[in-house]
Motif scaffolding. Structure first.
Motif, PDB file in Angstrom:
ATOM      1  N   LEU A   1       0.706  -1.311   0.022  1.00 36.80           N
ATOM      2  CA  LEU A   1       0.417  -0.243  -0.053  1.00 36.80           C
ATOM      3  C   LEU A   1       0.946   1.554  -0.288  1.00 36.80           C
ATOM      4  O   LEU A   1       1.937   1.635   0.948  1.00 36.80           O
ATOM      5  N   ASP A   2       0.568   2.488  -0.598  1.00 36.89           N
ATOM      6  CA  ASP A   2       1.386   3.746  -1.119  1.00 36.89           C
ATOM      7  C   ASP A   2       0.640   3.820   0.502  1.00 36.89           C
ATOM      8  O   ASP A   2      -0.989   4.661   0.597  1.00 36.89           O
ATOM      9  N   PRO A   3       2.279   4.740   1.387  1.00 32.43           N
ATOM     10  CA  PRO A   3       1.646   5.017   2.878  1.00 32.43           C
ATOM     11  C   PRO A   3       1.037   6.270   2.365  1.00 32.43           C
ATOM     12  O   PRO A   3       0.492   7.148   3.096  1.00 32.43           O
ATOM     13  N   VAL A   4       1.489   7.230   1.507  1.00 32.63           N
ATOM     14  CA  VAL A   4       0.503   8.652   1.030  1.00 32.63           C
ATOM     15  C   VAL A   4      -1.110   8.246   0.682  1.00 32.63           C
ATOM     16  O   VAL A   4      -1.251   8.959   1.271  1.00 32.63           O
ATOM     17  N   THR A   5      -0.829   8.189  -0.812  1.00 35.86           N
ATOM     18  CA  THR A   5      -2.525   7.550  -1.571  1.00 35.86           C
ATOM     19  C   THR A   5      -3.255   6.540  -0.360  1.00 35.86           C
ATOM     20  O   THR A   5      -4.116   6.613  -0.968  1.00 35.86           O
ATOM     21  N   HIS A   6      -2.780   5.478   0.291  1.00 33.86           N
ATOM     22  CA  HIS A   6      -3.545   4.843   0.455  1.00 33.86           C
ATOM     23  C   HIS A   6      -4.022   3.562  -0.430  1.00 33.86           C
ATOM     24  O   HIS A   6      -4.506   2.640  -0.390  1.00 33.86           O
ATOM     25  N   ASN A   7      -3.449   3.599  -1.203  1.00 31.38           N
ATOM     26  CA  ASN A   7      -3.852   2.596  -2.620  1.00 31.38           C
ATOM     27  C   ASN A   7      -2.819   1.818  -3.074  1.00 31.38           C
ATOM     28  O   ASN A   7      -1.573   1.426  -2.563  1.00 31.38           O
ATOM     29  N   LEU A   8      -3.427   0.322  -3.365  1.00 30.31           N
ATOM     30  CA  LEU A   8      -2.370  -0.600  -3.806  1.00 30.31           C
ATOM     31  C   LEU A   8      -1.448  -0.080  -4.779  1.00 30.31           C
ATOM     32  O   LEU A   8      -1.904   0.823  -5.605  1.00 30.31           O
ATOM     33  N   VAL A   9      -0.452  -0.690  -4.851  1.00 32.13           N
ATOM     34  CA  VAL A   9       1.092  -0.463  -5.552  1.00 32.13           C
ATOM     35  C   VAL A   9       0.870  -1.346  -6.661  1.00 32.13           C
ATOM     36  O   VAL A   9       1.164  -2.659  -6.062  1.00 32.13           O
ATOM     37  N   ARG A  10       0.840  -0.861  -7.806  1.00 31.34           N
ATOM     38  CA  ARG A  10       0.702  -1.747  -8.655  1.00 31.34           C
ATOM     39  C   ARG A  10       2.026  -2.404  -9.704  1.00 31.34           C
ATOM     40  O   ARG A  10       2.252  -3.401 -10.281  1.00 31.34           O
ATOM     41  N   GLU A  11       2.391  -0.911 -10.275  1.00 36.56           N
ATOM     42  CA  GLU A  11       3.582  -0.328 -10.848  1.00 36.56           C
ATOM     43  C   GLU A  11       5.107  -1.370  -9.838  1.00 36.56           C
ATOM     44  O   GLU A  11       4.656  -1.550  -8.849  1.00 36.56           O
ATOM     45  N   GLY A  12       5.759  -2.576 -10.905  1.00 37.37           N
ATOM     46  CA  GLY A  12       6.925  -3.259 -10.179  1.00 37.37           C
ATOM     47  C   GLY A  12       6.297  -4.743  -9.228  1.00 37.37           C
ATOM     48  O   GLY A  12       7.108  -5.246  -9.483  1.00 37.37           O
ATOM     49  N   VAL A  13       4.417  -4.322  -9.665  1.00 42.51           N
ATOM     50  CA  VAL A  13       4.184  -5.541  -8.895  1.00 42.51           C
ATOM     51  C   VAL A  13       3.322  -6.464 -10.114  1.00 42.51           C
ATOM     52  O   VAL A  13       3.235  -6.470 -11.107  1.00 42.51           O
ATOM     53  N   PRO A  14       4.080  -8.134  -9.895  1.00 41.78           N
ATOM     54  CA  PRO A  14       3.991  -9.298 -11.311  1.00 41.78           C
ATOM     55  C   PRO A  14       1.990  -8.934 -10.761  1.00 41.78           C
ATOM     56  O   PRO A  14       1.454  -9.683  -9.742  1.00 41.78           O
ATOM     57  N   LEU A  15       1.192  -8.908 -11.959  1.00 39.01           N
ATOM     58  CA  LEU A  15       0.314  -8.703 -11.973  1.00 39.01           C
ATOM     59  C   LEU A  15       0.098 -10.558 -12.907  1.00 39.01           C
ATOM     60  O   LEU A  15       0.374 -10.703 -13.625  1.00 39.01           O
ATOM     61  N   MET A  16      -1.789 -10.412 -12.471  1.00 33.15           N
ATOM     62  CA  MET A  16      -1.702 -11.485 -12.845  1.00 33.15           C
ATOM     63  C   MET A  16      -3.503 -11.618 -13.087  1.00 33.15           C
ATOM     64  O   MET A  16      -3.759 -10.313 -12.762  1.00 33.15           O
ATOM     65  N   LEU A  17      -4.217 -12.422 -14.136  1.00 34.73           N
ATOM     66  CA  LEU A  17      -5.477 -11.711 -14.228  1.00 34.73           C
ATOM     67  C   LEU A  17      -6.347 -12.458 -13.459  1.00 34.73           C
ATOM     68  O   LEU A  17      -6.209 -13.507 -12.410  1.00 34.73           O
ATOM     69  N   ASN A  18      -7.115 -11.932 -12.958  1.00 35.25           N
ATOM     70  CA  ASN A  18      -8.463 -12.162 -11.699  1.00 35.25           C
ATOM     71  C   ASN A  18      -8.928 -13.324 -12.031  1.00 35.25           C
ATOM     72  O   ASN A  18      -9.746 -13.924 -13.498  1.00 35.25           O
ATOM     73  N   PRO A  19      -9.076 -14.100 -11.334  1.00 30.46           N
ATOM     74  CA  PRO A  19      -9.136 -15.573 -11.681  1.00 30.46           C
ATOM     75  C   PRO A  19     -10.780 -15.764 -12.256  1.00 30.46           C
ATOM     76  O   PRO A  19     -10.858 -16.354 -13.116  1.00 30.46           O
ATOM     77  N   TYR A  20     -11.321 -14.373 -11.674  1.00 25.26           N
ATOM     78  CA  TYR A  20     -12.868 -14.332 -11.807  1.00 25.26           C
ATOM     79  C   TYR A  20     -13.800 -14.118 -13.033  1.00 25.26           C
ATOM     80  O   TYR A  20     -14.673 -14.783 -13.631  1.00 25.26           O
ATOM     81  N   ASP A  21     -12.501 -12.935 -13.856  1.00 24.14           N
ATOM     82  CA  ASP A  21     -12.287 -12.647 -14.991  1.00 24.14           C
ATOM     83  C   ASP A  21     -12.107 -14.213 -15.852  1.00 24.14           C
ATOM     84  O   ASP A  21     -12.896 -14.038 -17.256  1.00 24.14           O
ATOM     85  N   ARG A  22     -11.508 -15.241 -15.635  1.00 24.14           N
ATOM     86  CA  ARG A  22     -10.994 -16.529 -16.400  1.00 24.14           C
ATOM     87  C   ARG A  22     -12.981 -16.711 -16.887  1.00 24.14           C
ATOM     88  O   ARG A  22     -12.783 -17.238 -17.802  1.00 24.14           O
ATOM     89  N   ASN A  23     -13.696 -16.925 -15.470  1.00 22.76           N
ATOM     90  CA  ASN A  23     -15.229 -17.538 -15.734  1.00 22.76           C
ATOM     91  C   ASN A  23     -16.369 -16.504 -17.086  1.00 22.76           C
ATOM     92  O   ASN A  23     -16.419 -17.500 -17.422  1.00 22.76           O
ATOM     93  N   ALA A  24     -15.131 -15.785 -16.671  1.00 23.84           N
ATOM     94  CA  ALA A  24     -16.307 -14.848 -17.655  1.00 23.84           C
ATOM     95  C   ALA A  24     -15.697 -14.220 -18.485  1.00 23.84           C
ATOM     96  O   ALA A  24     -16.670 -14.357 -19.969  1.00 23.84           O
TER      97      ALA A  24
END
Length: 288
Positions: free
Chosen positions: A37-60
């Motif tokens: 979590l970004d300590p200032v914005t309190h948002n999830l940090v996604r840049e530089g973090v390995p991402l994957m397709l949300n599993p439930y979106d695969r069902n969709a």
């Protein structure tokens, strides 16, 4: 089990003999150890973090691909994500999608579900004005709000049905008959809508097919994942990203581990059960 048929009279688009199905997907952080979590914005940090397709979106996506297999047409995936999102969008083409769009711009950063749904809805409206169906996952594994499908439907002023497990298209009538499953009641219901319509797919249905490595490589080499910025979309910067998000995270704290006494009772099982009940009662965990 039971069935209910409800007909919707929403004004649909003139329908040809080919479906255009849009599947918005999300990049989810693959495991809890990667969450920051970004300590200032309190948002999830996604840049530089390995991402994957949300599993439930695969069902969709599987739901959409089955409709394409049966009725023809094209399936298009899109996602609002950092530039690294291209990699997981290539996986959607590996599953069978025809093309994908990455909505990426600094102005979109820090968005909550309201700003994200607005951006996704306006992108669909601008790029695919004649779509027939928007198919979304029930929820995401990183936030589990399940807000997005209903919010996208609201922005597009279209009907929305959740927990969908199956669908049948009638090209002559321009309608789709949808089956949904209500888990708590153990009931299947049927609804008929004039397209276009928004659906979210029940997360325990439509087991997704494997990702083809050849198709994924083709997606990378052929540029089947296209990037879209706000230069093309021209969305109001006050309606997107952090500035367009009414959600406020006032404070975040690290969860402190619970201290355990680590007591062990050795001996007869009946005596052990009695000892456990007595101790849990003393601790106020249970009341007799």
């Amino acid at each position: 089990m039971g069935a209910t048929v409800i007909s919707s009279a929403n004004a649909g688009l003139t329908m040809g003999k080919e479906l255009t199905i849009i599947v918005p997907v999300k990049a989810a952080v693959p495991n809890i150890t990667a969450v920051r979590l970004d300590p200032v914005t309190h948002n999830l940090v996604r840049e530089g973090v390995p991402l994957m397709l949300n599993p439930y979106d695969r069902n969709a996506l599987e739901f959409a691909l089955r409709l394409k297999d049966k009725y023809g047409g094209r399936v298009i995936t899109l996602s609002m994500a950092p530039p690294s999102g291209k990699d997981f969008l290539e996986s959607t083409i590996g599953m069978g999608a025809d093309e994908a769009y990455l909505i990426t711009d600094r102005v979109f950063a820090g968005a909550d579900t309201l700003a994200t749904s607005y951006t996704v809805a306006m992108t669909i409206k601008k790029l695919f004005p004649s779509f027939n169906l928007v198919v979304m996952g029930e929820e995401t594994t990183d936030s589990t709000t399940a807000h997005m499908p209903a919010q996208v439907a609201s922005w597009l002023s279209l009907p929305y049905l959740y927990y969908v497990v199956d669908g049948e298209v009638d090209f002559e009538k321009g309608t789709i008959r949808l089956t949904r499953y209500l888990e708590d009641e153990g009931v299947f219901e049927e609804y008929e809508y004039t397209m276009p319509v928004i659906v979210s797919v029940y997360k325990d249905s439509n087991p997704p097919r494997d990702i083809s490595l050849n198709r994924k490589i083709q997606a990378k080499l052929s540029g089947l994942v296209k990037s879209v910025t706000n230069n093309e979309l021209k969305l109001d910067p006050f309606c997107v990203g952090l500035r367009g998000s009414p959600t406020i995270v006032a404070k975040i704290e690290d969860a402190k581990p619970i201290q355990r006494k680590k007591q062990i009772f050795k001996g007869d099982p009946k005596e052990a059960a009695k000892w456990l009940i007595e101790n849990l009662t003393k601790e106020g965990v249970i009341r007799l």
